[in-house]
Write an enzyme that holds these catalytic residues in place. Structure first.
Site, mmCIF file in Angstrom:
data_model
loop_
_atom_site.group_PDB
_atom_site.id
_atom_site.type_symbol
_atom_site.label_atom_id
_atom_site.label_comp_id
_atom_site.label_asym_id
_atom_site.label_seq_id
_atom_site.Cartn_x
_atom_site.Cartn_y
_atom_site.Cartn_z
ATOM 1 N N TYR A 58 0.932 -1.124 0.076
ATOM 2 C CA TYR A 58 -0.010 0.076 -0.026
ATOM 3 C C TYR A 58 0.965 1.259 0.000
ATOM 4 C CZ TYR A 58 -3.990 -2.909 1.349
ATOM 5 O OH TYR A 58 -5.045 -3.941 1.361
ATOM 6 N N LEU A 211 -18.589 -1.592 2.168
ATOM 7 C CA LEU A 211 -19.242 -0.383 1.548
ATOM 8 C C LEU A 211 -18.856 -0.550 -0.051
ATOM 9 C CD1 LEU A 211 -18.801 2.283 4.476
ATOM 10 C CD2 LEU A 211 -20.738 0.790 3.933
ATOM 11 N N ARG A 213 -16.193 0.079 -1.501
ATOM 12 C CA ARG A 213 -15.212 1.220 -1.693
ATOM 13 C C ARG A 213 -16.098 2.548 -1.666
ATOM 14 N NH1 ARG A 213 -14.689 -3.242 -4.083
ATOM 15 N NH2 ARG A 213 -12.475 -4.190 -4.090
ATOM 16 N N GLY A 214 -17.260 2.820 -0.975
ATOM 17 C CA GLY A 214 -18.002 3.892 -0.863
ATOM 18 C C GLY A 214 -19.015 3.808 -1.738
ATOM 19 N N SER A 217 -22.141 3.506 0.580
ATOM 20 C CA SER A 217 -22.087 4.237 1.624
ATOM 21 C C SER A 217 -22.930 5.254 1.996
ATOM 22 C CB SER A 217 -20.631 4.860 1.826
ATOM 23 O OG SER A 217 -20.848 5.903 0.875
#
Length: 336
Positions: A58, A211, A213-214, A217
């Site tokens: 990352y 979620l 990746r949003g 959400s």
């Protein structure tokens, strides 16, 4: 708020009912605020979150160093309770490119050495290959991690994004604590064979992407413009008609959330948490505000009628588009 704990598989540690996925604090979702990221990790630890998830790739180690900073500056009691979950094996280029995977035994030990240094810890609580290396039998990879366990550098062995056959082969080699894999209302592919296999073998599930990746959400708008550093700009579910279709599903979910006095995100997280005691949702909160919302999901109680309504609003396989671009899907053993 103190979180109750859940067992992470028969051989793994007890962890908080929610885990914190820290990837977005360093990469793939656009710019992040370092000070806010550290404050969010501290707030999570203070609330009783114990599981901190990262990958050595990352932002090429940045995320591990960020977590290391947060741990160094956290109160001693919170630092002692923190559990680190690290994925390894993805190969990167200086330009940020993705260049396959390496899970050879000698690579496993090399990656671990660097992770221990960046995190500033003497052991990694859960260590796992990020993907299956098609050139290396899973038995060899797991065997190398088992040696690290024997030497005290790793506490528990995990897997990520692998299918039922690979899970069984790995578990026959050494005790596996859990499988990290995408699982959400719109990513339910594990239910056919992977989830039953983990339950049969006493392996926990760390569910990422709860979620999507949003996307589910409740905060992603139809006209939102994604920056060049945001990988969602290339994700099939966020493209054109796919996006509009998927946000229509969110609108249906919002009606249920309003009836429950909860946010859309809280309903989506609570649904994953309700799928079984062996499942721990990872929330990718990058700010204290989003973390607070996610923690509120633990106060949402879903009965059988609620679950039926949620699954009617967002049926299995209702999402438009694959969860990754085609090139990345090809590397997922869990999809084969």
């Amino acid at each position: 708020m103190n979180l109750h704990t859940r067992p992470l598989g028969a051989t793994g540690p007890d962890v908080s009912a929610l885990g914190l996925g820290c990837m977005g604090m360093s990469a793939l979702y656009g710019e992040a605020d370092r000070a806010e990221s550290v404050a969010t990790i501290h707030a999570a630890l203070d609330a009783g979150v114990t599981l901190l998830d990262t990958g050595d790739f990352y932002a090429m180690g940045h995320n591990e160093m960020l977590i290391g900073e947060a741990l160094r500056t956290a109160p001693a009691a919170a630092r002692e309770n923190a559990l680190t979950s690290v994925k390894f094996g993805a190969l990167r280029g200086p330009d940020g490119s993705w260049n396959s995977y390496d899970a050879r035994p000698e690579a496993v030990k090399n990656f671990a050495a660097y992770s221990l240094q960046r995190l500033g810890v003497d052991h990694i609580d859960i260590y796992r290959p990020a993907r299956l290396d098609p050139e290396v039998p899973i038995e060899e990879t797991v065997g190398a991690i088992a040696e690290l366990v024997e030497q005290g550098y790793v506490r528990h062995i995990g897997l990520s994004e692998v299918g039922a056959d690979t899970i069984r082969r790995a578990a026959a080699t050494a005790p596996i604590s859990d499988l990290q894999i995408e699982y959400s209302l719109i990513s339910r592919g594990i239910e056919d064979s992977i989830l039953p296999a983990t339950r049969e073998l006493g392996i926990g599930i760390t569910a990422y992407g709860v979620l999507s990746r949003g996307l589910i959400s409740g905060h992603f708008t139809r006209d939102r413009q994604l920056g060049a550093g945001d990988f969602r700009a290339f994700s099939p579910r966020f493209q054109g008609e796919n996006l509009q279709h998927n946000l229509d599903l969110v609108d249906q979910l919002r009606k249920i959330a309003e009836q429950k006095g909860a946010s859309v995100a809280q309903i989506a997280i609570a649904w994953v948490a309700a799928r079984g005691e062996n499942i721990v949702p990872l929330v990718g909160a990058r700010t204290r505000e989003r973390l607070s919302e996610a923690l509120g999901a633990l106060d949402v109680r879903l009965d059988a009628a609620d679950l039926a309504a949620i699954e009617a609003a967002v049926p299995a396989d209702a999402a438009a588009g694959e969860r990754y671009p085609a090139a990345q899907m090809a590397h997922l053993d869990s999809e084969r």
